[in-house]
Design a protein around this motif. Structure first.
Motif, PDB file in Angstrom:
ATOM      1  N   PRO A   3      -5.160  -4.337   1.060  1.00 60.79           N
ATOM      2  CA  PRO A   3      -4.092  -4.013   0.106  1.00 60.79           C
ATOM      3  C   PRO A   3      -3.887  -5.092  -0.972  1.00 60.79           C
ATOM      4  CG  PRO A   3      -3.190  -4.356   2.309  1.00 60.79           C
ATOM      5  CD  PRO A   3      -4.676  -4.365   2.436  1.00 60.79           C
ATOM      6  N   LEU A   4      -4.339  -6.316  -0.717  1.00 62.12           N
ATOM      7  CA  LEU A   4      -4.228  -7.356  -1.735  1.00 62.12           C
ATOM      8  C   LEU A   4      -5.040  -7.018  -2.982  1.00 62.12           C
ATOM      9  CD1 LEU A   4      -4.339 -10.644   0.351  1.00 62.12           C
ATOM     10  CD2 LEU A   4      -2.440  -9.787  -1.009  1.00 62.12           C
ATOM     11  N   LEU A  92       9.760  -0.021  -0.266  1.00 64.06           N
ATOM     12  CA  LEU A  92       8.825   0.583   0.678  1.00 64.06           C
ATOM     13  C   LEU A  92       8.535  -0.445   1.763  1.00 64.06           C
ATOM     14  CD1 LEU A  92       6.629   2.123  -2.113  1.00 64.06           C
ATOM     15  CD2 LEU A  92       8.089   3.408  -0.540  1.00 64.06           C
ATOM     16  N   HIS A  93       8.899  -0.090   2.981  1.00 60.86           N
ATOM     17  CA  HIS A  93       8.864  -1.040   4.089  1.00 60.86           C
ATOM     18  C   HIS A  93       8.031  -0.488   5.252  1.00 60.86           C
ATOM     19  CE1 HIS A  93      12.158  -2.609   1.738  1.00 60.86           C
ATOM     20  NE2 HIS A  93      12.863  -1.503   1.956  1.00 60.86           N
ATOM     21  N   ARG A  94       7.815  -1.337   6.254  1.00 58.84           N
ATOM     22  CA  ARG A  94       7.081  -0.964   7.480  1.00 58.84           C
ATOM     23  C   ARG A  94       5.882  -0.077   7.148  1.00 58.84           C
ATOM     24  NH1 ARG A  94      11.814  -2.455   8.486  1.00 58.84           N
ATOM     25  NH2 ARG A  94      13.155  -0.732   7.999  1.00 58.84           N
ATOM     26  N   MET A  95       5.006  -0.640   6.324  1.00 60.38           N
ATOM     27  CA  MET A  95       3.874   0.121   5.807  1.00 60.38           C
ATOM     28  C   MET A  95       2.702   0.135   6.776  1.00 60.38           C
ATOM     29  SD  MET A  95       4.857  -2.230   3.018  1.00 60.38           S
ATOM     30  CE  MET A  95       3.870  -2.927   1.915  1.00 60.38           C
ATOM     31  N   ASN A  96       1.941   1.186   6.648  1.00 59.14           N
ATOM     32  CA  ASN A  96       0.627   1.253   7.279  1.00 59.14           C
ATOM     33  C   ASN A  96      -0.322   1.659   6.161  1.00 59.14           C
ATOM     34  OD1 ASN A  96      -1.776   2.029   8.510  1.00 59.14           O
ATOM     35  ND2 ASN A  96      -0.744   2.850  10.319  1.00 59.14           N
ATOM     36  N   TRP A  97      -1.025   0.679   5.613  1.00 61.80           N
ATOM     37  CA  TRP A  97      -1.896   0.919   4.476  1.00 61.80           C
ATOM     38  C   TRP A  97      -3.081   1.803   4.839  1.00 61.80           C
ATOM     39  CZ3 TRP A  97      -0.432   0.061  -0.302  1.00 61.80           C
ATOM     40  CH2 TRP A  97       0.552  -0.910  -0.556  1.00 61.80           C
ATOM     41  N   ASN A  98      -3.428   1.905   6.130  1.00 59.77           N
ATOM     42  CA  ASN A  98      -4.559   2.738   6.529  1.00 59.77           C
ATOM     43  C   ASN A  98      -4.276   4.222   6.344  1.00 59.77           C
ATOM     44  OD1 ASN A  98      -6.212   0.564   7.294  1.00 59.77           O
ATOM     45  ND2 ASN A  98      -5.166   0.427   9.264  1.00 59.77           N
ATOM     46  N   PRO A 100      -2.125   6.010   3.909  1.00 61.90           N
ATOM     47  CA  PRO A 100      -1.005   5.072   3.869  1.00 61.90           C
ATOM     48  C   PRO A 100       0.347   5.758   4.064  1.00 61.90           C
ATOM     49  CG  PRO A 100      -1.901   5.424   1.665  1.00 61.90           C
ATOM     50  CD  PRO A 100      -2.692   6.274   2.594  1.00 61.90           C
ATOM     51  N   LYS A 101       1.243   5.017   4.747  1.00 60.41           N
ATOM     52  CA  LYS A 101       2.603   5.512   4.958  1.00 60.41           C
ATOM     53  C   LYS A 101       3.590   4.385   4.741  1.00 60.41           C
ATOM     54  CE  LYS A 101       3.414   4.869   9.877  1.00 60.41           C
ATOM     55  NZ  LYS A 101       3.949   5.490  11.075  1.00 60.41           N
ATOM     56  N   PHE A 102       4.810   4.767   4.370  1.00 61.71           N
ATOM     57  CA  PHE A 102       5.846   3.803   4.016  1.00 61.71           C
ATOM     58  C   PHE A 102       7.209   4.340   4.446  1.00 61.71           C
ATOM     59  CE2 PHE A 102       2.473   3.985   0.902  1.00 61.71           C
ATOM     60  CZ  PHE A 102       2.062   2.659   0.798  1.00 61.71           C
ATOM     61  N   GLU A 103       8.099   3.424   4.729  1.00 57.40           N
ATOM     62  CA  GLU A 103       9.488   3.785   4.992  1.00 57.40           C
ATOM     63  C   GLU A 103      10.327   3.334   3.814  1.00 57.40           C
ATOM     64  OE1 GLU A 103      13.155   2.542   7.933  1.00 57.40           O
ATOM     65  OE2 GLU A 103      11.131   2.466   8.763  1.00 57.40           O
ATOM     66  N   LEU A 130       3.784   8.107  -3.982  1.00 54.60           N
ATOM     67  CA  LEU A 130       2.815   9.206  -3.959  1.00 54.60           C
ATOM     68  C   LEU A 130       1.734   9.014  -5.024  1.00 54.60           C
ATOM     69  CD1 LEU A 130       5.314  12.163  -3.447  1.00 54.60           C
ATOM     70  CD2 LEU A 130       3.766  11.205  -1.724  1.00 54.60           C
ATOM     71  N   LYS A 131       2.163   8.684  -6.245  1.00 56.30           N
ATOM     72  CA  LYS A 131       1.227   8.596  -7.369  1.00 56.30           C
ATOM     73  C   LYS A 131       0.432   7.294  -7.377  1.00 56.30           C
ATOM     74  CE  LYS A 131       1.120   8.514 -12.405  1.00 56.30           C
ATOM     75  NZ  LYS A 131       1.909   8.304 -13.597  1.00 56.30           N
ATOM     76  N   GLU A 132       1.119   6.174  -7.256  1.00 60.74           N
ATOM     77  CA  GLU A 132       0.470   4.868  -7.411  1.00 60.74           C
ATOM     78  C   GLU A 132      -0.174   4.350  -6.131  1.00 60.74           C
ATOM     79  OE1 GLU A 132       0.038   3.532 -10.289  1.00 60.74           O
ATOM     80  OE2 GLU A 132       1.417   4.776 -11.458  1.00 60.74           O
ATOM     81  N   LEU A 133       0.400   4.699  -4.975  1.00 62.53           N
ATOM     82  CA  LEU A 133      -0.082   4.150  -3.711  1.00 62.53           C
ATOM     83  C   LEU A 133      -0.803   5.174  -2.853  1.00 62.53           C
ATOM     84  CD1 LEU A 133       3.083   2.034  -2.815  1.00 62.53           C
ATOM     85  CD2 LEU A 133       1.073   1.348  -4.149  1.00 62.53           C
ATOM     86  N   GLY A 134      -0.819   6.421  -3.289  1.00 66.28           N
ATOM     87  CA  GLY A 134      -1.505   7.467  -2.528  1.00 66.28           C
ATOM     88  C   GLY A 134      -0.882   7.753  -1.182  1.00 66.28           C
ATOM     89  N   ALA A 135       0.432   7.603  -1.073  1.00 63.19           N
ATOM     90  CA  ALA A 135       1.125   7.811   0.203  1.00 63.19           C
ATOM     91  C   ALA A 135       0.855   9.206   0.746  1.00 63.19           C
ATOM     92  CB  ALA A 135       2.624   7.610   0.026  1.00 63.19           C
TER      93      ALA A 135
END
Length: 191
Positions: A3-4, A92-98, A100-103, A130-135
């Motif tokens: 993600p970096l 956007l917290h407690r992320m799982n970039w794999n 990807p999901k966010f709280e 949704l748009k920038e991070l592909g959530a």
């Protein structure tokens, strides 16, 4: 992908709001907003047990700035577009970039409550994710008794997936609380 290596905007606008990452120097307005809203925040937010000094808020803001750059937590500060006044905090917290999901979490300076600003901010953050991070999954978790907080995901079309009973401790540490889990899921089987 690490993600970096992800490049995405550090700020964006909605109809009435300017939303951006925390910057050094923001501690003063954050501290002021918490202290003005302490009675409304205290039942729900553990950080609002006591008033915050500018120094405490500034340390927290600077940590949030670093975490944003490290892609560990994406706290966002909300300002009125017209006047530049600080409205509240979200992110956007407690992320799982794999996945990807966010709280998405949020709090508002109570003098800006009941004007639709936080719903607008959360919708903007939802669209950003949704748009920038592909959530593929967004969650909003809140205390089942926090009616104002629950109204936001309900207005924005999040689905209540369930209520976890005795899932947490109240902000004052005295009672067990139930947690609502609202989600918005993009149906896809591939990453």
């Amino acid at each position: 992908m690490n993600p970096l290596l992800l490049d995405f905007p550090k700020e964006f606008y909605t109809e009435r709001l300017f939303i951006r990452l925390p910057l050094p120097g923001d501690g003063k307005v954050v501290s002021q907003a918490i202290n003005e809203s302490i009675e409304e925040l205290k039942p729900w937010m553990p950080f609002a047990k006591n008033k915050q000094t500018i120094e405490e808020a500034e340390i927290n803001v600077r940590k949030s700035h670093t975490e944003f750059l490290q892609r560990e937590d994406l706290r966002l500060l909300i300002f009125l577009k017209e006047t530049g006044e600080f409205v509240g905090s979200s992110g956007l917290h407690r992320m799982n970039w794999n996945v990807p999901k966010f709280e998405i979490g949020y709090w508002i300076n109570s003098r800006f409550s009941n004007k639709g600003y936080m719903t607008e901010a959360v919708e903007g953050i939802m669209n950003f994710a949704l748009k920038e991070l592909g959530a593929k999954r967004l969650e909003i978790r809140c205390d089942s008794s926090n009616i104002k907080s629950r109204a936001i995901p309900e207005r924005l079309g999040f689905r209540l997936e369930g209520i976890l009973e005795n899932d947490g401790v109240s902000a004052d540490g005295l009672d067990l609380r139930d947690t609502c889990i609202y989600a918005m899921v993009l149906k896809t089987s591939s990453i």
